[in-house]
Design a protein around this motif. Structure first.
Motif, PDB file in Angstrom:
ATOM      1  N   TRP A   4      48.188  -2.048   9.772  1.00 20.36           N
ATOM      2  CA  TRP A   4      48.124  -1.662   8.357  1.00 20.36           C
ATOM      3  C   TRP A   4      49.115  -0.538   8.058  1.00 20.36           C
ATOM      4  N   PHE A   5      49.287   0.380   9.047  1.00 17.82           N
ATOM      5  CA  PHE A   5      50.194   1.502   8.795  1.00 17.82           C
ATOM      6  C   PHE A   5      51.660   1.087   8.951  1.00 17.82           C
ATOM      7  N   LEU A   6      51.915   0.119   9.835  1.00 18.86           N
ATOM      8  CA  LEU A   6      53.303  -0.348   9.996  1.00 18.86           C
ATOM      9  C   LEU A   6      53.826  -1.004   8.716  1.00 18.86           C
ATOM     10  N   LYS A   7      52.903  -1.434   7.858  1.00 16.94           N
ATOM     11  CA  LYS A   7      53.339  -1.984   6.561  1.00 16.94           C
ATOM     12  C   LYS A   7      53.834  -0.847   5.651  1.00 16.94           C
ATOM     13  N   ILE A   8      53.354   0.373   5.924  1.00 16.49           N
ATOM     14  CA  ILE A   8      53.783   1.535   5.127  1.00 16.49           C
ATOM     15  C   ILE A   8      55.007   2.185   5.780  1.00 16.49           C
ATOM     16  N   ASN A   9      54.928   2.359   7.108  1.00 15.90           N
ATOM     17  CA  ASN A   9      56.074   2.892   7.842  1.00 15.90           C
ATOM     18  C   ASN A   9      56.347   1.998   9.048  1.00 15.90           C
ATOM     19  N   PRO A  10      57.387   1.150   8.950  1.00 13.21           N
ATOM     20  CA  PRO A  10      57.681   0.230  10.060  1.00 13.21           C
ATOM     21  C   PRO A  10      57.990   0.942  11.365  1.00 13.21           C
ATOM     22  N   ASN A  11      58.307   2.244  11.285  1.00 15.52           N
ATOM     23  CA  ASN A  11      58.641   3.024  12.481  1.00 15.52           C
ATOM     24  C   ASN A  11      57.391   3.560  13.192  1.00 15.52           C
ATOM     25  N   GLY A  12      56.221   3.374  12.598  1.00 15.31           N
ATOM     26  CA  GLY A  12      54.988   3.766  13.283  1.00 15.31           C
ATOM     27  C   GLY A  12      54.867   5.246  13.564  1.00 15.31           C
ATOM     28  N   ARG A  13      55.319   6.067  12.622  1.00 15.60           N
ATOM     29  CA  ARG A  13      55.228   7.525  12.785  1.00 15.60           C
ATOM     30  C   ARG A  13      54.840   8.146  11.453  1.00 15.60           C
ATOM     31  N   ILE A  14      54.310   9.344  11.530  1.00 18.76           N
ATOM     32  CA  ILE A  14      54.064  10.070  10.282  1.00 18.76           C
ATOM     33  C   ILE A  14      55.252  10.966  10.031  1.00 18.76           C
ATOM     34  N   PRO A  15      55.543  11.390   8.802  1.00 17.56           N
ATOM     35  CA  PRO A  15      54.802  11.138   7.576  1.00 17.56           C
ATOM     36  C   PRO A  15      55.299   9.881   6.844  1.00 17.56           C
ATOM     37  N   ALA A  16      54.467   9.450   5.876  1.00 17.63           N
ATOM     38  CA  ALA A  16      54.874   8.413   4.915  1.00 17.63           C
ATOM     39  C   ALA A  16      54.105   8.697   3.624  1.00 17.63           C
ATOM     40  N   ILE A  17      54.627   8.181   2.531  1.00 15.63           N
ATOM     41  CA  ILE A  17      53.891   8.305   1.264  1.00 15.63           C
ATOM     42  C   ILE A  17      53.839   6.958   0.557  1.00 15.63           C
ATOM     43  N   ILE A  18      52.823   6.823  -0.280  1.00 18.14           N
ATOM     44  CA  ILE A  18      52.802   5.747  -1.272  1.00 18.14           C
ATOM     45  C   ILE A  18      52.710   6.426  -2.634  1.00 18.14           C
ATOM     46  N   ASP A  19      53.644   6.070  -3.523  1.00 16.79           N
ATOM     47  CA  ASP A  19      53.596   6.625  -4.873  1.00 16.79           C
ATOM     48  C   ASP A  19      52.858   5.629  -5.766  1.00 16.79           C
ATOM     49  N   ARG A  20      51.570   5.889  -5.973  1.00 21.16           N
ATOM     50  CA  ARG A  20      50.744   4.985  -6.788  1.00 21.16           C
ATOM     51  C   ARG A  20      51.182   4.986  -8.247  1.00 21.16           C
ATOM     52  N   GLY A  21      51.903   6.036  -8.641  1.00 17.71           N
ATOM     53  CA  GLY A  21      52.384   6.121 -10.020  1.00 17.71           C
ATOM     54  C   GLY A  21      53.726   5.427 -10.213  1.00 17.71           C
ATOM     55  N   ASN A  22      54.230   4.798  -9.158  1.00 15.77           N
ATOM     56  CA  ASN A  22      55.543   4.145  -9.246  1.00 15.77           C
ATOM     57  C   ASN A  22      55.487   2.782  -8.549  1.00 15.77           C
ATOM     58  N   GLY A  23      54.518   1.973  -8.988  1.00 17.49           N
ATOM     59  CA  GLY A  23      54.406   0.608  -8.458  1.00 17.49           C
ATOM     60  C   GLY A  23      54.079   0.566  -6.971  1.00 17.49           C
ATOM     61  N   ASP A  24      53.308   1.521  -6.495  1.00 16.08           N
ATOM     62  CA  ASP A  24      52.914   1.586  -5.072  1.00 16.08           C
ATOM     63  C   ASP A  24      54.139   1.634  -4.147  1.00 16.08           C
ATOM     64  N   PHE A  25      55.145   2.330  -4.567  1.00 19.11           N
ATOM     65  CA  PHE A  25      56.377   2.436  -3.781  1.00 19.11           C
ATOM     66  C   PHE A  25      56.118   3.250  -2.514  1.00 19.11           C
ATOM     67  N   THR A  26      56.558   2.700  -1.360  1.00 21.51           N
ATOM     68  CA  THR A  26      56.354   3.417  -0.091  1.00 21.51           C
ATOM     69  C   THR A  26      57.663   4.065   0.359  1.00 21.51           C
ATOM     70  N   VAL A  27      57.534   5.227   0.968  1.00 24.77           N
ATOM     71  CA  VAL A  27      58.701   5.924   1.519  1.00 24.77           C
ATOM     72  C   VAL A  27      58.329   6.443   2.905  1.00 24.77           C
ATOM     73  N   PHE A  28      59.169   6.172   3.905  1.00 21.91           N
ATOM     74  CA  PHE A  28      59.008   6.783   5.223  1.00 21.91           C
ATOM     75  C   PHE A  28      60.282   7.541   5.570  1.00 21.91           C
ATOM     76  N   GLU A  29      60.245   8.291   6.671  1.00 25.29           N
ATOM     77  CA  GLU A  29      61.279   9.250   7.098  1.00 25.29           C
ATOM     78  C   GLU A  29      61.163  10.508   6.227  1.00 25.29           C
ATOM     79  N   SER A  30      60.859  11.608   6.906  1.00 24.13           N
ATOM     80  CA  SER A  30      60.542  12.827   6.150  1.00 24.13           C
ATOM     81  C   SER A  30      61.696  13.281   5.248  1.00 24.13           C
ATOM     82  N   GLY A  31      62.949  13.117   5.723  1.00 22.97           N
ATOM     83  CA  GLY A  31      64.080  13.527   4.879  1.00 22.97           C
ATOM     84  C   GLY A  31      64.159  12.687   3.615  1.00 22.97           C
ATOM     85  N   ALA A  32      63.935  11.384   3.769  1.00 19.28           N
ATOM     86  CA  ALA A  32      63.972  10.477   2.603  1.00 19.28           C
ATOM     87  C   ALA A  32      62.819  10.787   1.650  1.00 19.28           C
TER      88      ALA A  32
END
Ligand SMILES: N[C@@H](CCC(=O)N[C@@H](CS)C(=O)NCC(=O)O)C(=O)O
Length: 219
Positions: free
Chosen positions: A42-70
């Protein structure tokens, strides 16, 4: 509303500090690294790299972002904070952010592995990474002689990314003697209420928990 998937580590604290600084509302989902939740399907669907952190922006079409710099860039662009719009000032911030992402983070991470967690003490590896981190700190020391913050006169996401790691220099066994500007800068960022609050979300783990997580991840 932002959902933050995180754990009590420097890369995770970057994002909680930024969210606090930007006063963005968010919900927290703390993953257990020792239970390897970060590797679950379930988490690899949010971050394919399998590491924290990641976010989901529920206010922007459930957009996911991984890699802390990004994530830092995404949040800065979303809020218009901590990343200047003027191209040269923006580039300066991104240069120091990349310096953190490609240098300080990986090198301190490896210093931690060999200094703290490796079952076998390998002096060559410990010294290699601690020396490289010290060299990177000296690069910062020179930059901070002429600049209040790392990328110039203003606080930015590059300061957040660097401070989140560098505040833990003693855990990595790095010698920080003779670096007065680095200490000035660490105190400057560390005095910010958002840095203090974000550095405790989630609260730091005890050394036993850290060692347990590292053993699972590294095995
Ligand atoms: N380049 C990644 C690195 C992320 C990273 O290494 N996260 C560590 C915690 S600081 C992690 O999730 N470790 C668990 C693992 O490797 O399974 C980023 O900046 O987001």
């Amino acid at each position: 509303m932002i959902e933050l998937y995180t754990a009590a580590t420097p890369n995770g604290w970057k994002i909680s500090i930024a969210l606090e600084e930007m006063a963005l509302p968010y919900t927290l989902r703390t993953l257990s690294l020792s239970k390897l939740e970060q590797k679950e399907e379930w988490f690899l669907k949010i971050n394919p790299n399998g590491r924290i952190p990641a976010i989901i922006d529920r206010g922007n079409g459930d957009f996911t972002v991984f890699e802390s710099g990004a994530i830092l860039i995404y949040l800065a662009e979303k809020t218009g904070q901590l990343l200047p719009a003027e191209p040269k000032a923006r580039s300066r911030v991104l240069q120091w952010l990349m310096f953190q992402m490609g240098g300080v983070g990986p090198m301190m991470g490896q210093a931690n592995v060999f200094f703290r967690y490796a079952p076998e003490k390998i002096p060559y590896a410990i010294e290699r990474y601690q020396r490289e981190v010290r060299r990177l700190f000296e690069v910062m020391e020179r930059q901070l002689r002429d600049h209040e913050y790392i990328a110039g006169g203003e606080y930015s996401i590059a300061d957040i990314a660097l401070w989140s790691w560098i505040a833990g220099y003693s855990w990595s066994g790095i010698n920080v003697e003779g670096l007065p500007q680095l200490h000035r800068w660490m105190d400057l960022i560390g005095a910010r209420p958002a840095a203090q609050k974000g550095r405790n979300i989630p609260p730091p783990s005890d050394p036993g928990t850290l060692a347990e997580s590292a053993r699972k991840i590294l095995s």
